[in-house]
Design a protein around this motif. Structure first.
Motif, PDB file in Angstrom:
ATOM      1  N   ARG A   1      -9.364   5.260   3.505  1.00 15.31           N
ATOM      2  CA  ARG A   1      -9.424   5.438   2.270  1.00 15.31           C
ATOM      3  C   ARG A   1      -8.933   7.035   2.099  1.00 15.31           C
ATOM      4  NH1 ARG A   1     -14.045   2.315  -0.621  1.00 15.31           N
ATOM      5  NH2 ARG A   1     -14.699   0.801   0.750  1.00 15.31           N
ATOM      6  N   THR A   2      -7.692   7.055   1.347  1.00 14.80           N
ATOM      7  CA  THR A   2      -7.179   8.697   1.002  1.00 14.80           C
ATOM      8  C   THR A   2      -7.312   9.049  -0.224  1.00 14.80           C
ATOM      9  OG1 THR A   2      -5.045   7.712   0.823  1.00 14.80           O
ATOM     10  CG2 THR A   2      -5.631   8.261   3.076  1.00 14.80           C
ATOM     11  N   PRO A   3      -7.441  10.259  -0.564  1.00 18.16           N
ATOM     12  CA  PRO A   3      -7.339  10.600  -1.939  1.00 18.16           C
ATOM     13  C   PRO A   3      -6.362  10.263  -2.628  1.00 18.16           C
ATOM     14  CG  PRO A   3      -8.068  12.277  -0.520  1.00 18.16           C
ATOM     15  CD  PRO A   3      -7.467  11.341   0.319  1.00 18.16           C
TER      16      PRO A   3
ATOM     17  N   ARG B   1     -10.663  11.472  -8.840  1.00 17.98           N
ATOM     18  CA  ARG B   1     -11.872  10.699  -8.506  1.00 17.98           C
ATOM     19  C   ARG B   1     -11.766   9.414  -7.790  1.00 17.98           C
ATOM     20  NH1 ARG B   1     -12.640   9.155 -14.233  1.00 17.98           N
ATOM     21  NH2 ARG B   1     -10.665   9.253 -14.052  1.00 17.98           N
ATOM     22  N   GLY B   2     -10.406   9.236  -7.619  1.00 20.45           N
ATOM     23  CA  GLY B   2      -9.950   7.913  -7.192  1.00 20.45           C
ATOM     24  C   GLY B   2      -9.396   8.047  -5.567  1.00 20.45           C
ATOM     25  N   VAL B   3      -9.304   6.888  -5.041  1.00 26.68           N
ATOM     26  CA  VAL B   3      -8.751   6.857  -3.639  1.00 26.68           C
ATOM     27  C   VAL B   3      -7.783   5.640  -3.714  1.00 26.68           C
ATOM     28  CG1 VAL B   3     -11.040   7.636  -2.650  1.00 26.68           C
ATOM     29  CG2 VAL B   3     -10.635   5.159  -2.826  1.00 26.68           C
ATOM     30  N   ARG B   4      -6.944   5.815  -2.435  1.00 27.33           N
ATOM     31  CA  ARG B   4      -6.123   4.782  -2.204  1.00 27.33           C
ATOM     32  C   ARG B   4      -6.407   4.196  -0.883  1.00 27.33           C
ATOM     33  NH1 ARG B   4      -0.584   4.965  -4.930  1.00 27.33           N
ATOM     34  NH2 ARG B   4      -0.953   5.882  -7.079  1.00 27.33           N
ATOM     35  N   ILE B   5      -6.137   2.764  -0.651  1.00 27.86           N
ATOM     36  CA  ILE B   5      -6.350   2.268   0.626  1.00 27.86           C
ATOM     37  C   ILE B   5      -5.009   2.308   1.439  1.00 27.86           C
ATOM     38  CG2 ILE B   5      -7.592   0.261   1.334  1.00 27.86           C
ATOM     39  CD1 ILE B   5      -9.383   1.829  -0.298  1.00 27.86           C
ATOM     40  N   VAL B   6      -5.078   2.435   2.552  1.00 28.72           N
ATOM     41  CA  VAL B   6      -3.673   2.304   3.536  1.00 28.72           C
ATOM     42  C   VAL B   6      -4.406   1.720   4.992  1.00 28.72           C
ATOM     43  CG1 VAL B   6      -2.651   4.368   2.625  1.00 28.72           C
ATOM     44  CG2 VAL B   6      -4.113   4.661   4.645  1.00 28.72           C
ATOM     45  N   LEU B   7      -3.686   0.910   5.604  1.00 26.05           N
ATOM     46  CA  LEU B   7      -4.132   0.432   6.740  1.00 26.05           C
ATOM     47  C   LEU B   7      -4.164   1.551   7.931  1.00 26.05           C
ATOM     48  CD1 LEU B   7      -1.873  -2.758   7.571  1.00 26.05           C
ATOM     49  CD2 LEU B   7      -4.199  -2.504   6.787  1.00 26.05           C
ATOM     50  N   SER B   8      -5.338   1.277   8.676  1.00 20.63           N
ATOM     51  CA  SER B   8      -5.444   2.244  10.140  1.00 20.63           C
ATOM     52  C   SER B   8      -4.561   1.681  11.052  1.00 20.63           C
ATOM     53  CB  SER B   8      -6.856   2.409  10.485  1.00 20.63           C
ATOM     54  OG  SER B   8      -6.915   0.785  10.772  1.00 20.63           O
ATOM     55  N   GLU B   9      -4.221   2.422  12.041  1.00 22.87           N
ATOM     56  CA  GLU B   9      -3.744   1.829  13.180  1.00 22.87           C
ATOM     57  C   GLU B   9      -4.202   0.483  13.762  1.00 22.87           C
ATOM     58  OE1 GLU B   9      -2.452   4.650  16.417  1.00 22.87           O
ATOM     59  OE2 GLU B   9      -1.973   6.272  14.683  1.00 22.87           O
TER      60      GLU B   9
ATOM     61  N   GLY C   1       0.916  -1.163  -0.132  1.00 20.88           N
ATOM     62  CA  GLY C   1       0.027   0.068  -0.039  1.00 20.88           C
ATOM     63  C   GLY C   1       0.880   1.332   0.108  1.00 20.88           C
ATOM     64  N   PRO C   2      -0.057   2.455  -0.227  1.00 17.36           N
ATOM     65  CA  PRO C   2      -1.223   2.561  -0.604  1.00 17.36           C
ATOM     66  C   PRO C   2      -1.473   1.891  -1.852  1.00 17.36           C
ATOM     67  CG  PRO C   2      -0.288   4.607  -0.549  1.00 17.36           C
ATOM     68  CD  PRO C   2       0.828   3.702  -0.097  1.00 17.36           C
ATOM     69  N   LEU C   3      -2.935   1.354  -2.078  1.00 20.65           N
ATOM     70  CA  LEU C   3      -3.323   0.927  -3.220  1.00 20.65           C
ATOM     71  C   LEU C   3      -4.543   1.496  -3.646  1.00 20.65           C
ATOM     72  CD1 LEU C   3      -2.524  -2.653  -2.553  1.00 20.65           C
ATOM     73  CD2 LEU C   3      -1.278  -1.207  -4.064  1.00 20.65           C
ATOM     74  N   ARG C   4      -4.686   1.464  -5.002  1.00 24.09           N
ATOM     75  CA  ARG C   4      -6.165   1.610  -5.580  1.00 24.09           C
ATOM     76  C   ARG C   4      -6.918   0.378  -5.535  1.00 24.09           C
ATOM     77  NH1 ARG C   4      -6.864   6.217  -9.450  1.00 24.09           N
ATOM     78  NH2 ARG C   4      -8.488   4.960 -10.182  1.00 24.09           N
TER      79      ARG C   4
ATOM     80  N   ASP D   1     -13.686  -0.878   6.154  1.00 27.63           N
ATOM     81  CA  ASP D   1     -13.870   0.320   6.444  1.00 27.63           C
ATOM     82  C   ASP D   1     -14.688   0.321   7.673  1.00 27.63           C
ATOM     83  OD1 ASP D   1     -13.251   2.913   6.302  1.00 27.63           O
ATOM     84  OD2 ASP D   1     -14.822   3.376   4.677  1.00 27.63           O
ATOM     85  N   GLU D   2     -15.880  -0.501   7.708  1.00 26.38           N
ATOM     86  CA  GLU D   2     -16.652  -0.182   8.647  1.00 26.38           C
ATOM     87  C   GLU D   2     -16.011  -0.666  10.089  1.00 26.38           C
ATOM     88  OE1 GLU D   2     -19.874  -2.786   7.097  1.00 26.38           O
ATOM     89  OE2 GLU D   2     -20.840  -0.937   5.976  1.00 26.38           O
TER      90      GLU D   2
END
Length: 149
Positions: A86-88, A94-102, A53-56, A79-80
């Motif tokens: 989800r980061t811009p 229009r897209g987001v990148r996914i990263v791990l939260s703590e 990550g971060p990954l689309r 996410d829930e």
């Protein structure tokens, strides 16, 4: 083929079958004994995001070999639970990148620790010679993970 090549091929086929069976069963046993609250695909997606990550979403779906709609449902669930963020996408508004939260990183570490403890308990049942054999086999097993070109 010569009979020597036939024997070699038969031995490799038998080895492949036995290895596939033991690895599959051990993996299943660890998953069952682990009783994780995170389903396998969600867990795999978390590990992939951690590693790459971060990954689309599309890249994550490709790496996990699932469709984009399937990955979208997985990411919604993660996410829930607060396990991903989800980061811009800086390259695509229009897209987001996914990263791990703590919390995602902590849950992933917790699952790994628990699974490692499960394997350690199984290893403790082996005698010293069997454990030494596994130690000697690890480089060969790790070489199986290298992708073909």
């Amino acid at each position: 083929m010569t009979s020597t090549e036939d024997v070699h091929t038969d031995e490799q086929t038998e080895l492949a079958a036995r290895l596939r069976l033991v690895v599959g069963r051990l993996h299943r046993r660890i998953r069952i004994d682990g009783r994780e609250s995170i389903p396998p695909l969600q867990l795999s997606a978390l590990a992939t995001v951690e590693q790459h990550g971060p990954l689309r979403l599309s890249e994550l779906a490709r790496r996990e070999a699932v469709t984009a709609p399937t990955m979208s449902r997985v990411l919604t669930a993660l996410d829930e639970q607060g396990l991903v963020i989800r980061t811009p996408d800086p390259n695509d508004a229009r897209g987001v990148r996914i990263v791990l939260s703590e919390e995602g990183a902590a849950r992933l570490a917790e699952v790994r620790s628990h699974r490692t403890a499960l394997v350690a308990r199984r290893l403790a049942r082996l005698d010293d010679a069997q454990r030494a054999t596994l130690v000697a086999a690890l480089p060969a097993l790790e070489a199986l993970l290298v992708e073909d070109d």
